[in-house]
Design a protein around this motif. Structure first.
Motif, PDB file in Angstrom:
ATOM      1  N   LYS A  87       0.834  -1.207   0.000  1.00 59.93           N
ATOM      2  CA  LYS A  87       0.000   0.000   0.000  1.00 59.93           C
ATOM      3  C   LYS A  87       0.866   1.253   0.000  1.00 59.93           C
ATOM      4  CE  LYS A  87      -1.159   1.819   3.710  1.00 59.93           C
ATOM      5  NZ  LYS A  87      -0.736   2.962   4.586  1.00 59.93           N
ATOM      6  N   THR A  88       1.924   1.235   0.777  1.00 55.18           N
ATOM      7  CA  THR A  88       2.819   2.393   0.859  1.00 55.18           C
ATOM      8  C   THR A  88       3.558   2.615  -0.462  1.00 55.18           C
ATOM      9  OG1 THR A  88       3.139   1.985   3.216  1.00 55.18           O
ATOM     10  CG2 THR A  88       4.754   3.390   2.133  1.00 55.18           C
ATOM     11  N   LYS A  89       3.968   1.525  -1.099  1.00 55.99           N
ATOM     12  CA  LYS A  89       4.771   1.624  -2.322  1.00 55.99           C
ATOM     13  C   LYS A  89       3.925   1.914  -3.564  1.00 55.99           C
ATOM     14  CE  LYS A  89       8.465  -0.747  -4.843  1.00 55.99           C
ATOM     15  NZ  LYS A  89       9.336  -1.943  -4.921  1.00 55.99           N
ATOM     16  N   PHE A  90       2.707   1.341  -3.623  1.00 54.95           N
ATOM     17  CA  PHE A  90       1.894   1.442  -4.847  1.00 54.95           C
ATOM     18  C   PHE A  90       0.564   2.155  -4.609  1.00 54.95           C
ATOM     19  CE2 PHE A  90       4.103  -2.765  -4.800  1.00 54.95           C
ATOM     20  CZ  PHE A  90       5.092  -2.467  -5.732  1.00 54.95           C
ATOM     21  N   GLY A  91       0.491   2.981  -3.560  1.00 53.52           N
ATOM     22  CA  GLY A  91      -0.758   3.544  -3.049  1.00 53.52           C
ATOM     23  C   GLY A  91      -1.821   3.946  -4.048  1.00 53.52           C
ATOM     24  N   GLY A  97      -9.923  -4.925  -9.645  1.00 50.73           N
ATOM     25  CA  GLY A  97     -10.876  -4.467 -10.647  1.00 50.73           C
ATOM     26  C   GLY A  97     -12.062  -5.398 -10.786  1.00 50.73           C
ATOM     27  N   THR A  98     -13.258  -4.813 -10.886  1.00 48.81           N
ATOM     28  CA  THR A  98     -14.498  -5.581 -11.062  1.00 48.81           C
ATOM     29  C   THR A  98     -15.243  -5.018 -12.265  1.00 48.81           C
ATOM     30  OG1 THR A  98     -14.649  -5.958  -8.680  1.00 48.81           O
ATOM     31  CG2 THR A  98     -16.652  -6.328  -9.979  1.00 48.81           C
ATOM     32  N   ARG A  99     -15.738  -5.880 -13.112  1.00 52.73           N
ATOM     33  CA  ARG A  99     -16.421  -5.443 -14.331  1.00 52.73           C
ATOM     34  C   ARG A  99     -17.878  -5.125 -14.034  1.00 52.73           C
ATOM     35  NH1 ARG A  99     -16.397  -8.645 -20.057  1.00 52.73           N
ATOM     36  NH2 ARG A  99     -16.947  -6.821 -21.331  1.00 52.73           N
ATOM     37  N   GLU A 100     -18.364  -4.011 -14.572  1.00 48.88           N
ATOM     38  CA  GLU A 100     -19.741  -3.600 -14.295  1.00 48.88           C
ATOM     39  C   GLU A 100     -20.727  -4.422 -15.124  1.00 48.88           C
ATOM     40  OE1 GLU A 100     -20.105   0.518 -15.209  1.00 48.88           O
ATOM     41  OE2 GLU A 100     -19.636   0.289 -17.329  1.00 48.88           O
ATOM     42  N   GLU A 129      -4.493   1.973  -1.903  1.00 43.41           N
ATOM     43  CA  GLU A 129      -4.898   2.690  -0.693  1.00 43.41           C
ATOM     44  C   GLU A 129      -6.362   2.435  -0.362  1.00 43.41           C
ATOM     45  OE1 GLU A 129      -3.922   6.774  -1.342  1.00 43.41           O
ATOM     46  OE2 GLU A 129      -1.803   6.512  -0.789  1.00 43.41           O
ATOM     47  N   GLN A 130      -7.224   2.433  -1.379  1.00 45.37           N
ATOM     48  CA  GLN A 130      -8.654   2.198  -1.155  1.00 45.37           C
ATOM     49  C   GLN A 130      -8.908   0.786  -0.633  1.00 45.37           C
ATOM     50  OE1 GLN A 130      -9.897   3.259  -5.148  1.00 45.37           O
ATOM     51  NE2 GLN A 130     -10.855   5.160  -4.439  1.00 45.37           N
ATOM     52  N   VAL A 131      -8.192  -0.185  -1.179  1.00 40.77           N
ATOM     53  CA  VAL A 131      -8.346  -1.566  -0.701  1.00 40.77           C
ATOM     54  C   VAL A 131      -7.885  -1.674   0.749  1.00 40.77           C
ATOM     55  CG1 VAL A 131      -7.538  -3.950  -0.988  1.00 40.77           C
ATOM     56  CG2 VAL A 131      -8.173  -2.591  -2.996  1.00 40.77           C
ATOM     57  N   TYR A 132      -6.786  -1.018   1.075  1.00 42.49           N
ATOM     58  CA  TYR A 132      -6.258  -1.062   2.442  1.00 42.49           C
ATOM     59  C   TYR A 132      -7.270  -0.466   3.421  1.00 42.49           C
ATOM     60  CZ  TYR A 132      -3.035  -0.553   6.364  1.00 42.49           C
ATOM     61  OH  TYR A 132      -2.443  -0.641   7.602  1.00 42.49           O
ATOM     62  N   VAL A 133      -7.858   0.689   3.065  1.00 43.02           N
ATOM     63  CA  VAL A 133      -8.845   1.337   3.946  1.00 43.02           C
ATOM     64  C   VAL A 133     -10.089   0.454   4.082  1.00 43.02           C
ATOM     65  CG1 VAL A 133     -10.434   3.293   4.149  1.00 43.02           C
ATOM     66  CG2 VAL A 133      -8.048   3.683   3.502  1.00 43.02           C
ATOM     67  N   ALA A 134     -10.563  -0.106   2.960  1.00 44.53           N
ATOM     68  CA  ALA A 134     -11.750  -0.970   2.997  1.00 44.53           C
ATOM     69  C   ALA A 134     -11.516  -2.185   3.887  1.00 44.53           C
ATOM     70  CB  ALA A 134     -12.121  -1.405   1.575  1.00 44.53           C
ATOM     71  N   ALA A 135     -10.322  -2.792   3.780  1.00 45.13           N
ATOM     72  CA  ALA A 135      -9.999  -3.959   4.604  1.00 45.13           C
ATOM     73  C   ALA A 135      -9.908  -3.576   6.075  1.00 45.13           C
ATOM     74  CB  ALA A 135      -8.692  -4.589   4.132  1.00 45.13           C
ATOM     75  N   ILE A 164     -10.738 -10.949  -1.406  1.00 44.59           N
ATOM     76  CA  ILE A 164      -9.394 -10.512  -1.018  1.00 44.59           C
ATOM     77  C   ILE A 164      -9.461  -9.418   0.045  1.00 44.59           C
ATOM     78  CG2 ILE A 164      -7.421  -9.164  -1.870  1.00 44.59           C
ATOM     79  CD1 ILE A 164      -7.065 -12.083  -2.412  1.00 44.59           C
ATOM     80  N   ILE A 165     -10.431  -8.502  -0.063  1.00 46.03           N
ATOM     81  CA  ILE A 165     -10.583  -7.449   0.949  1.00 46.03           C
ATOM     82  C   ILE A 165     -10.867  -8.072   2.310  1.00 46.03           C
ATOM     83  CG2 ILE A 165     -12.065  -5.528   1.696  1.00 46.03           C
ATOM     84  CD1 ILE A 165     -12.391  -4.849  -1.307  1.00 46.03           C
ATOM     85  N   ALA A 166     -11.767  -9.067   2.322  1.00 45.61           N
ATOM     86  CA  ALA A 166     -12.087  -9.757   3.584  1.00 45.61           C
ATOM     87  C   ALA A 166     -10.862 -10.484   4.130  1.00 45.61           C
ATOM     88  CB  ALA A 166     -13.235 -10.739   3.354  1.00 45.61           C
ATOM     89  N   ALA A 167     -10.094 -11.114   3.250  1.00 41.13           N
ATOM     90  CA  ALA A 167      -8.898 -11.837   3.691  1.00 41.13           C
ATOM     91  C   ALA A 167      -7.875 -10.879   4.302  1.00 41.13           C
ATOM     92  CB  ALA A 167      -8.283 -12.590   2.513  1.00 41.13           C
ATOM     93  N   GLN A 168      -7.653  -9.749   3.648  1.00 44.82           N
ATOM     94  CA  GLN A 168      -6.699  -8.777   4.187  1.00 44.82           C
ATOM     95  C   GLN A 168      -7.172  -8.233   5.538  1.00 44.82           C
ATOM     96  OE1 GLN A 168      -3.777  -8.336   3.095  1.00 44.82           O
ATOM     97  NE2 GLN A 168      -3.874  -9.158   1.020  1.00 44.82           N
ATOM     98  N   ALA A 169      -8.489  -8.061   5.690  1.00 44.92           N
ATOM     99  CA  ALA A 169      -9.039  -7.614   6.979  1.00 44.92           C
ATOM    100  C   ALA A 169      -8.719  -8.626   8.082  1.00 44.92           C
ATOM    101  CB  ALA A 169     -10.547  -7.416   6.857  1.00 44.92           C
TER     102      ALA A 169
END
Length: 710
Positions: A87-91, A97-100, A129-135, A164-169
């Motif tokens: 997150k720090t390196k690639f913020g 990505g999810t397709r609509e 950064e958004q994934v990190y905050v969501a997790a 993946i968000i749930a796993a990181q959480a």
């Protein structure tokens, strides 16, 4: 495997002459500019060596002879620290990505069945950064709902960004994540949830209604169900005491100041990160306990074998995240700044079953550079393309065959073929988006014919990997410059591999020219064992140096350059009545190359003298054969026709003889199966491995018939 040419000899001679002239004119400047000599030396180098000269001693990668690697980045010894580093390196970079979904409709098929068809739009991206905050918010919300640190929490969900968000959480808040395949049956799901005593489960709306709801009364400890879907629904007829939440509402709860500010106990390397339930190919699923340090060691080994992995790469995720192959592949990409775009087997390509005709599949839109696949999917692509080649006119087919055989000859020497790639194979390559630079195969052995086909037609290396859930999916990956087939590469830098004599099968580590035996994997990626299961504790052991080892049950041989080849499996070996040993996996691998066969299960009883087989035939080829033999009827009637059975058996026998199977290895009787084997049928795993026990039960009457019982 060369493709056969059936064309005018004069035309063939002219084309061969043109190819020869082109090769001579372009070879010297290309050789000087391309750096092929360096590539060839890399491909031929020794990749692993034994640590000493004693028989049966371990092989290690030449890059880890003195010390096995275990950490990706300095100081990042737990998974939460690894993702925080990313997150720090690639913020601000794209992460998930999810397709609509634009529209969804039911489409009536000629056979009366109704298929769901979708039109999908562009990919919407969340940054690192958004994934990190969501997790972080989701983990905080779970804690506010009573999820305790170091306690188990289950995820029973399809592959998607929310997984993946749930796993990181869970990694951040030190919740042990219990993973369950979304295709498991009710009893297996209840077993996993009860054994791990979970009180919270993360799932999707579809899986809750189709699978989970029916077994809720069998899981008395369950209190909270978190739905990852955004669309609200009314929840009725659910047992009292169970609360249902949306993922968004849990994140909102977690973002409240009084919750987000609460201190969290960070995990330590030895804490359990994941309890991964196996696919149950040999019975009730077992929960493999994977620590933070285990998984990081596995990721370290995999990353070293993938050249130039970084921010320019896009990975397409569609295999089950509950499988160690997909979870490891995605996490390796995420810690190197890659984008991960999500898909599914039903929407992967333009021709996939859920994609409305005329609209684009996920690969065409995402254009991934990296992709993992199980052999079953690659075999399907191979057979579908070759069927289309057979339908070409003579000139088109001639050009394809010539280009195929020419390129096969060139890549065996380490040479590239830019003109063939641009003019002949571009259309085939576009099936996966046109930009794929590495394909990784895992989960089961990949046939030499399919591997060579993917190398040639998709214009990129196809690396075979070998590993198990018990080793975090990490053991070997073939070198990207190695265009040999049938091998799985040298040991990764995180582990070492040795061979153990197996006298019953006749495999010994002193065999010449190549040592052979049961594969034992040792290193920091070897997991902690099975959750509440001592029956299989002998599969793991610790040596005199304190290193953990896992006994795989697979039989391998080491080649002089340190690469491993899987040649057999203990559980697939059956001793016939006359004393011959038959490797069922070997028979299946050989016969699956037959165009008439989509899938096959070989079977043998030790009190019988011959092998039998269950064949899922290719519908197009079987119907053409039936028409040729003037046999009419529905698909089921043709599969149940005894004359068709005999005809297919004849073709199978010819293929087996051509492949030089022994006479006792060739199936003497077969059953044509009209229904395909999918994970939903329960006859194969999510990685499409055969569930032999379930297949034996399902076809019990046919086994008795083919062995003369009925």
């Amino acid at each position: 495997m060369k493709l056969k040419e059936n064309i005018n000899p004069l035309l063939l001679q002219v084309l061969h002459s043109l190819i020869w002239i082109y090769s001579m004119v372009t070879f010297i400047p290309w050789y000087l500019v391309s750096g092929v000599s360096q590539t060839l030396s890399i491909a031929k180098r020794v990749k692993a060596r034994t640590v000493n000269s004693n028989p049966g001693c371990p092989y290690r990668s030449v890059n880890s002879m003195h010390c096995l690697a275990s950490v990706l980045y300095p100081g990042c010894d737990t998974l939460d620290k690894v993702f925080e580093y990313a997150k720090t390196k690639f913020g601000k970079d794209d992460c998930l990505g999810t397709r609509e979904l634009i529209s969804e409709e039911d489409e009536l098929q000629p056979n009366g069945k109704v298929f769901k068809k979708v039109i999908l739009g562009r990919y919407n991206w969340m940054s690192y950064e958004q994934v990190y905050v969501a997790a972080s918010q989701f983990g905080s919300g779970l804690a506010a709902l009573g999820q305790r640190q170091k306690a188990n929490i289950a995820i029973f969900c399809e592959t998607r960004a929310e997984w993946i968000i749930a796993a990181q959480a869970c990694f951040m808040y030190n919740f042990s994540l219990v993973t369950l395949y979304s295709t498991l049956g009710g009893p297996a799901i209840a077993h996993g949830l009860n054994e791990t005593e979970v009180t919270h489960i993360i799932t999707s709306r579809d899986l809750l209604q189709s699978r989970l709801k029916a077994i809720l009364l069998q899981v008395p400890r369950l209190q909270h169900i978190i739905i990852v879907d955004e669309k609200p629904m009314s929840w009725t007829d659910y047992p009292k005491g169970i609360m249902i939440h949306s993922m968004t509402s849990v994140q909102t709860l977690g973002s409240k100041p009084e919750n987000i500010s609460k201190p969290r106990m960070q995990p330590i390397p030895s804490d359990i990160a994941v309890i991964m339930y196996t696919s149950g190919s040999t019975g009730i699923p077992k929960g493999v306990m994977i620590s933070h340090s285990n998984l990081i060691a596995g990721l370290t080994g995999m990353a070293e074998r993938i050249p130039d992995l970084g921010e320019k790469d896009t990975y397409i995720g569609y295999l089950p995240l509950a499988h160690v192959l997909e979870l490891s592949a995605e996490m390796v990409c995420l810690v190197h700044g890659c984008r991960v775009g999500y898909s599914s087997p039903q929407t992967l390509a333009d021709q996939s079953t859920k994609i409305k005709k005329g609209s684009k599949g996920d690969a065409s839109v995402l254009k991934p550079t990296l992709m993992a696949a199980v052999p079953e999917i690659m075999d399907r692509i191979y057979k579908n393309v070759m069927t289309k080649v057979e339908e070409m006119n003579r000139v088109q087919r001639t050009l394809f065959v010539l280009a195929y055989n020419y390129k096969m000859e060139q890549i065996s020497k380490g040479y590239s073929t830019p003109l063939c790639d641009s003019f002949v194979f571009r259309k085939v390559r576009s099936l996966l988006g046109g930009k794929t630079r590495i394909l990784l195969s895992g989960g089961a052995p990949l046939s030499a014919a399919t591997q060579r086909f993917m190398n040639i037609c998709f214009c990129c290396p196809v690396g075979q990997g070998y590993g198990l859930t018990e080793t975090c999916g990490a053991a070997t990956i073939s070198d990207m410059w190695d265009y040999s087939t049938g091998r799985v590469g040298a040991p990764l830098v995180c582990c070492e591999i040795k061979l153990k004599n197996w006298e019953e099968g006749g495999y010994y580590c002193m065999d010449k020219p190549n040592p052979r035996g049961e594969i034992l994997i040792g290193g920091p990626n070897v997991t902690m064992g099975y959750y509440k299961n001592n029956d299989k504790k002998d599969d793991f052991f610790v040596d005199e140096n304190g290193q953990r080892w896992f006994c795989t049950g697979d039989i391998g041989e080491f080649h002089p350059d340190g690469c491993l080849k899987i040649i057999d499996r203990k559980k697939d070996l059956v001793k016939l009545q006359a004393g011959e040993y038959v490797s069922l996996g070997k028979v299946e691998a050989v016969l699956k190359n037959c165009a008439l066969i989509d899938n096959i299960c070989a079977y043998a009883n030790s009190d019988q003298s011959y092998v039998i087989g269950f064949v899922v035939p290719n519908q197009k080829h079987l119907m053409a054969l039936a028409e040729q033999k003037k046999i009419k009827g529905t698909w089921e009637e043709i599969c149940n026709n005894s004359e068709m059975e005999k005809e297919v058996l004849r073709i199978v026998a010819e293929a087996a003889i051509t492949a030089k199977l022994e006479k006792f290895e060739i199936p003497m009787k077969i059953r044509l199966c009209c229904e395909p084997w999918t994970p939903e049928t329960g006859l194969v795993t999510d990685a499409f491995k055969l569930k032999r026990k379930e297949l034996k039960t399902y076809y019990k009457d046919d086994i008795e018939r083919m062995y003369g019982g009925k």
